[in-house]
Scaffold this motif. Structure first.
Motif, short mmCIF file in Angstrom:
data_model
loop_
_atom_site.label_atom_id
_atom_site.label_comp_id
_atom_site.label_asym_id
_atom_site.label_seq_id
_atom_site.Cartn_x
_atom_site.Cartn_y
_atom_site.Cartn_z
N THR A 107 -6.04 42.03 51.62
CA THR A 107 -6.88 42.55 50.56
C THR A 107 -7.79 41.45 50.05
N VAL A 109 -10.24 40.34 46.97
CA VAL A 109 -10.65 40.59 45.59
C VAL A 109 -11.93 39.81 45.34
N PHE A 110 -13.03 40.53 45.12
CA PHE A 110 -14.35 39.91 44.97
C PHE A 110 -14.63 39.60 43.50
N TYR A 111 -15.19 38.43 43.26
CA TYR A 111 -15.74 38.08 41.94
C TYR A 111 -17.25 37.88 42.13
N GLU A 113 -19.63 39.46 39.73
CA GLU A 113 -20.27 40.03 38.55
C GLU A 113 -20.91 38.93 37.69
N ARG A 173 -17.72 47.68 53.32
CA ARG A 173 -16.87 47.11 52.26
C ARG A 173 -16.99 48.02 51.04
N ALA A 175 -15.88 48.02 48.10
CA ALA A 175 -16.08 47.37 46.80
C ALA A 175 -17.55 47.04 46.56
N HIS A 178 -19.17 50.24 45.37
CA HIS A 178 -18.42 50.94 44.32
C HIS A 178 -17.85 52.25 44.86
N GLY A 179 -17.48 52.22 46.15
CA GLY A 179 -16.86 53.38 46.78
C GLY A 179 -17.79 54.52 47.12
#
Length: 320
Positions: A107, A109-111, A113, A173, A175, A178-179
């Motif tokens: 998995t 997890v993207f940062y 923002e 991807r 994420a 945003h799906g």
């Protein structure tokens, strides 16, 4: 001094990747991480450079310590040309944490923002002479998930004018989108007619052309005027299909998986190596399977990209 001519230009995502060094535990319980550079476009450039070619990535980092680390690592550790790695004055360099609860299916997890610098690449920052002339242009579909990157990529592909080896990495991807599968499908549909080759796994083909069946996906991709389609089928190998009638299923290479991240990018680097070496697409895919298996048997992505000797060793006797 004039920079050397390139063999490969990739466009898109870049980050500092932090890999959990404790396997089979949730991210909250991880005690230590190993740092490297990452992002699909970046890893393909690194993989191709490791195989002896002149590769560059068109992207942006932040004006921060991590951005400086990325530029230094690309140039001095991985041998990737950084002339097109821009710096955004306010946005921070992204981070990506790799959780290896299931090493075979990690998995991320993207940062990123409020926005990542690589989302802000602009048309006037592109050297269109390079776009027109570089032997391979590699564009991951994730670059289409945001503006102004999407418009820039469209302009680049139109300028490229479907020159040979204009490759779309289908790179789904959720994420990044945003799906929103509908938006992703529409954006990919817009760029595929500007490419000559598409590469993706079954799920990525579903997003791109509406089917997970390898043969049907290949037919639909070739029906858009592409000269070749490569469908990655996991444990079943890879489907190679060309407009001139080649249709071959290339068997996989079996390894004990340490980390599944980066295997697809290693595959892409080997494909680029093969194309630059004048190989048939089937031979390229065989090398790609070997490269992907090698990286899957190691922890890291960029750091563990294989050499030509690694790939040839696995192809000859299955030993890394």
């Amino acid at each position: 001094m004039t920079p050397p001519e390139l063999d490969l230009l990739t466009i898109g995502r870049i980050s500092v990747d932090l890999y959990a060094e404790q396997l089979h535990v949730p991210l909250a319980d991880v005690r230590t991480f190993r740092k490297s550079v990452g992002g699909t476009a970046t890893n393909v450039a690194v993989a191709t450079a490791r195989l002896g070619h002149r590769a560059a990535v068109f992207t942006k980092v932040g004006d921060d310590a991590f951005g400086g680390y990325i530029k230094q690592a690309l140039e001095h550790t991985f041998g990737v040309d950084t002339r097109f790695v821009g710096t955004h004055p306010t946005l921070r360099t992204p981070l990506a944490f790799a959780e290896l609860l299931d090493p075979g299916d990690p998995t991320i997890v993207f940062y990123r923002e409020p926005a990542a610098p690589d989302m802000t690449i602009e048309v006037d920052e592109v050297d269109m002479d390079v776009v027109r002339s570089v032997p391979i242009l590699w564009v991951p579909a994730g670059t289409l998930a945001f503006q102004p990157s999407r418009n820039t990529v469209m302009a680049v592909l139109r300028e490229r004018c479907r020159r040979e080896h204009t490759i779309i990495d289908l790179d789904w991807r959720p994420a990044l989108w945003h799906g929103d599968e509908v938006a992703a499908s529409a954006a990919v549909a817009e760029v595929l007619p500007l490419a000559t080759m598409a590469i993706g796994n079954r799920e990525e083909c579903r997003i791109a052309v509406g089917t997970t069946d390898p043969n049907e996906a290949a037919d639909r991709l070739l029906g858009l005027g592409l000269s070749a389609a490569i469908v990655k089928m996991g444990g079943e190998g890879v489907m190679v299909a060309t407009a001139d009638g080649v249709r071959v299923q290339v068997p996989p290479r079996r390894v004990e998986v340490v980390c599944g991240l980066g295997a697809g990018d290693a595959f892409g680097g080997a494909i680029c190596h093969g194309l630059l070496s004048g190989w048939s697409l089937v031979r390229c895919a065989e090398a790609g399977n070997a490269a992907g298996a090698i990286v899957a048997s190691r922890l890291m992505c960029a750091d563990d990209m294989p050499t030509e000797a690694d790939i040839e060793g696995m192809l000859s006797d299955g030993v890394v």
